[in-house]
Design an enzyme around this catalytic site. Structure first.
Site, short mmCIF file in Angstrom:
data_model
loop_
_atom_site.label_atom_id
_atom_site.label_comp_id
_atom_site.label_asym_id
_atom_site.label_seq_id
_atom_site.Cartn_x
_atom_site.Cartn_y
_atom_site.Cartn_z
N GLU A 1 -0.12 4.29 9.15
CA GLU A 1 0.04 3.18 8.19
C GLU A 1 -0.04 1.82 8.87
OE1 GLU A 1 3.07 4.06 4.98
OE2 GLU A 1 3.56 5.63 6.41
N SER B 1 2.45 6.33 2.19
CA SER B 1 1.12 5.88 1.79
C SER B 1 0.20 7.04 1.39
CB SER B 1 0.46 5.06 2.91
OG SER B 1 1.09 3.81 3.04
N TYR C 1 -4.92 1.09 -1.80
CA TYR C 1 -5.24 -0.10 -1.03
C TYR C 1 -6.67 -0.62 -1.25
CZ TYR C 1 -0.89 1.33 1.06
OH TYR C 1 0.41 1.70 1.24
N ARG D 1 11.91 0.80 -3.46
CA ARG D 1 10.98 1.14 -4.53
C ARG D 1 11.03 2.64 -4.75
NH1 ARG D 1 5.59 1.08 -2.70
NH2 ARG D 1 5.48 3.29 -3.22
N ASP E 1 9.54 5.99 -6.56
CA ASP E 1 8.34 6.56 -7.19
C ASP E 1 8.75 7.78 -8.02
OD1 ASP E 1 6.88 4.64 -5.87
OD2 ASP E 1 6.31 5.96 -4.22
N GLU F 1 10.16 10.09 -4.50
CA GLU F 1 10.66 9.57 -3.23
C GLU F 1 11.16 8.15 -3.42
OE1 GLU F 1 7.71 8.31 -0.18
OE2 GLU F 1 6.27 9.29 -1.50
N ASN G 1 11.20 4.47 -1.26
CA ASN G 1 10.62 3.72 -0.15
C ASN G 1 11.58 2.60 0.23
OD1 ASN G 1 7.53 4.70 -0.17
ND2 ASN G 1 8.29 4.53 -2.27
N GLY H 1 5.33 -1.31 0.57
CA GLY H 1 4.20 -2.16 0.89
C GLY H 1 4.30 -3.54 0.26
#
Length: 316
Positions: free
Chosen positions: A13, A151, A221, A260, A262, A275, A277, A281
């Site tokens: 990453e 990612s 991305y 964050r 998900d 998960e 984070n 990002g």
């Protein structure tokens, strides 16, 4: 405030982290801070930056590996350097998907059914596990992912188990431990949790709709590869379910300042946590800035809030 933005790293990453670091540095400079963007290529690179433990603040923009698994956070804690986000224990738990999901289950938070496989475990051995039939489930799909990565690196979604061996080998490239999980049909959601004076709340829920395939590294991305709907079109009742699951996951891990979460929203209207984070990002296509903007918060103001609330958490 003098701020050193830590980015780069040496894992898969790295490029995303460099982009996050550049975006964070620009936004903080725009807020009037003195900012240095530091490309940290090895763990030991942080020590010359914070020699006496009293030089400003470290904003962490390293994704995955030792930048997000608690290693960097523990080093900064021992050096007495204040930094953004969660402490080392929450980061370590969040990065380890087996550990975090075990904790979530114990706390009553819905997560996918799964089996952990260690490098060397074959597809045949996974399929012989007594839990495998329930993991394959009604959808007939599987998700295979590295246990400690982000990612969507090394992730495969399979229809049936014919390609399970190849998917395991791909995931083993990034981690000696791999999760084989049930696929949850439904909608892809993400929720940014922010704290104010130690009290967590949710920014607007985002729904992610990739143009092709699933929400993989390329979709994440590549500008234009996904449609992001914010706020997600949810009934008030379902939105509260999603937000409650996100807040519970954030709290269960002991996260601080922001995170964050998900999730998948199942066809039954119940959210399933995938998960958390702890260093999400921060690129131009990233989700946290989109959620902040939808709440009327500029990126720079959001980063200021992260720093203020990180400092209030009682760390050095």
């Amino acid at each position: 405030m003098k701020i050193t933005v830590l980015c780069g790293g040496e894992g898969p990453e790295r490029e995303v982290s460099l982009r996050s670091g550049a975006a964070v540095s620009a936004a903080l400079s725009g807020q009037g801070h003195e900012v240095v963007c530091a490309d940290i290529q090895r763990k030991n690179d942080i020590f010359p930056l914070f020699g006496n433990g009293s030089e400003g603040f470290a904003f962490i923009a390293l994704h995955g590996g030792w930048g997000e698994d608690g290693t960097l956070q523990a080093a900064l804690e021992m050096m007495g350097v204040p930094f953004s986000g969660s402490g080392h224990s929450a980061c370590a738990l969040a990065m380890d998907k087996t550990a975090s999901k075990a904790l979530f289950r114990w706390k009553g938070i819905a997560v996918p059914k799964g089996i952990e496989a260690c490098r060397g475990t074959t597809a045949k051995e996974v399929m012989e596990n007594s839990r495998f039939p329930s993991i394959l489930g009604k959808s007939g799909k599987l998700v295979v992912k590295p246990c400690c990565s982000g990612s969507t690196v090394g992730v495969s979604i399979l229809v049936g188990a014919d390609m399970l061996g190849e998917a395991l080998q791909e995931a083993y490239r990034f981690d000696p431990r791999v999760l084989v999980e049930e696929f949850i049909p439904g909608r892809e959601l993400t929720v940014t949790v922010q704290e104010e004076n130690g009290i967590p709340s949710c920014l607007p829920v985002i729904e992610i709709q990739p143009a092709i395939g699933f929400y993989d590294y390329t979709s994440k991305y590549t500008p234009g590869a996904c449609e992001y709907i914010v706020p997600a079109p949810l009934s008030e009742f379902v939105r509260r379910r999603v937000e409650n699951a996100s807040l519970e996951a954030h709290a269960a891990l002991g996260c601080m300042a922001y995170s964050r979460v998900d999730l998948r929203l199942g066809d039954d209207g119940f959210p399933v946590v995938l998960e958390v984070n702890t260093v999400p990002g921060m690129t131009a296509t990233s989700l946290v800035p989109k959620a902040a903007a939808a709440a009327g918060i500029s990126f720079g103001s959001f980063l200021d809030r992260v720093m203020e609330n990180s400092l209030r958490n009682g760390r050095p």
